[in-house]
Design a protein around this motif. Sequence first.
Motif, short mmCIF file in Angstrom:
data_model
loop_
_atom_site.label_atom_id
_atom_site.label_comp_id
_atom_site.label_asym_id
_atom_site.label_seq_id
_atom_site.Cartn_x
_atom_site.Cartn_y
_atom_site.Cartn_z
N TYR A 43 0.89 -1.15 -0.03
CA TYR A 43 0.00 0.03 -0.34
C TYR A 43 0.75 1.21 -0.02
O TYR A 43 1.74 1.30 0.72
CB TYR A 43 -0.87 0.04 1.20
N TYR A 44 0.94 2.08 -1.16
CA TYR A 44 1.71 3.17 -1.49
C TYR A 44 3.11 2.94 -1.08
O TYR A 44 3.90 3.63 -0.27
CB TYR A 44 1.22 4.24 -0.42
N ASP A 70 -9.78 1.34 0.37
CA ASP A 70 -9.70 1.76 -1.04
C ASP A 70 -9.83 0.54 -1.86
O ASP A 70 -9.17 -0.45 -1.67
CB ASP A 70 -8.03 2.25 -1.15
N THR A 71 -10.91 0.70 -2.78
CA THR A 71 -11.45 -0.57 -3.66
C THR A 71 -10.42 -0.81 -4.37
O THR A 71 -10.54 -2.01 -4.84
CB THR A 71 -12.77 -0.16 -4.11
N LYS A 72 -9.22 -0.06 -4.58
CA LYS A 72 -8.16 -0.43 -5.67
C LYS A 72 -7.28 -1.54 -4.97
O LYS A 72 -6.60 -2.45 -5.93
CB LYS A 72 -7.40 0.87 -6.10
N LEU A 73 -7.42 -1.93 -3.83
CA LEU A 73 -6.72 -2.77 -2.87
C LEU A 73 -7.34 -4.12 -3.08
O LEU A 73 -6.81 -5.28 -2.82
CB LEU A 73 -6.73 -2.48 -1.67
N LEU A 74 -8.75 -4.54 -3.66
CA LEU A 74 -9.23 -5.84 -3.64
C LEU A 74 -8.49 -6.61 -4.27
O LEU A 74 -8.35 -7.81 -3.53
CB LEU A 74 -10.76 -5.68 -4.19
N LYS A 75 -8.03 -6.63 -5.37
CA LYS A 75 -7.15 -7.52 -6.13
C LYS A 75 -6.02 -7.94 -5.28
O LYS A 75 -5.43 -9.19 -5.09
CB LYS A 75 -6.88 -7.21 -7.34
N ASP A 76 -5.29 -6.83 -4.77
CA ASP A 76 -4.01 -7.35 -3.88
C ASP A 76 -4.21 -8.10 -2.84
O ASP A 76 -3.43 -9.03 -2.49
CB ASP A 76 -3.35 -5.75 -3.60
N ASN A 92 -14.28 -12.16 -4.24
CA ASN A 92 -14.26 -10.71 -4.50
C ASN A 92 -15.60 -10.20 -5.16
O ASN A 92 -15.66 -10.65 -6.34
CB ASN A 92 -13.08 -10.36 -5.18
N ARG A 95 -16.80 -4.84 -4.28
CA ARG A 95 -16.62 -3.98 -3.16
C ARG A 95 -15.98 -4.59 -1.70
O ARG A 95 -15.33 -3.75 -0.89
CB ARG A 95 -18.20 -3.58 -2.52
#
Length: 184
Positions: A43-44, A70-76, A92, A95
């Motif tokens: 993350y960052y 942060d929904t961008k983190l779902l895949k990670d 997944n 959301r």
Amino acid sequence: MAVDFKEFERRMGKALDHLQDEFDAVRAGRANAKVLDRISVEYYGSETPLNGVATISSPDARTLVISPWDTKLLKDIAKAIQMSDLGINPQNDGRVIRLTFPQLTEERRKELAKQVKKYGEDAKVAMRNIRRDGMDYVKKLKKNSEITEDDQKKAEKDLQTLLDKYIKKVDDALAAKEKELMAI
């Protein structure tokens, strides 16, 4: 003169705390957010624990829901869970991520019981090493004539008593965890 073993007792206490953390990370058929404590995601640019980037809740006894901020983190997050030794496939939905814990099989329970025993043995070895450090400390005090031979024998006996007390705590924690694992 009595030898001060506070430092060695503190170290044994830390070894016991570490063992409890290890036990908490072993799932016993119930959804427990502690099993995710070892999982981290990038993350960052830095590895961040999962509970530092998402809210983890348990709507029922067999499900954990991970809601990232942060929904961008779902895949990670899903990838990190798949790479871990949890053995659970994350679902997944765009959301949140759902983890459904299956009922443990008898074989898996025995496997986990073996793993828990190994953690207990590792804790005992760590405590014996701490006792050895304490014995070396006592011998050094005797060599430097800071304590008498009688004080040395009493100190060594006290160290052994301290170790026995902590080994019993490990055995008790181990028995409780094995009972929890074998309960259906």
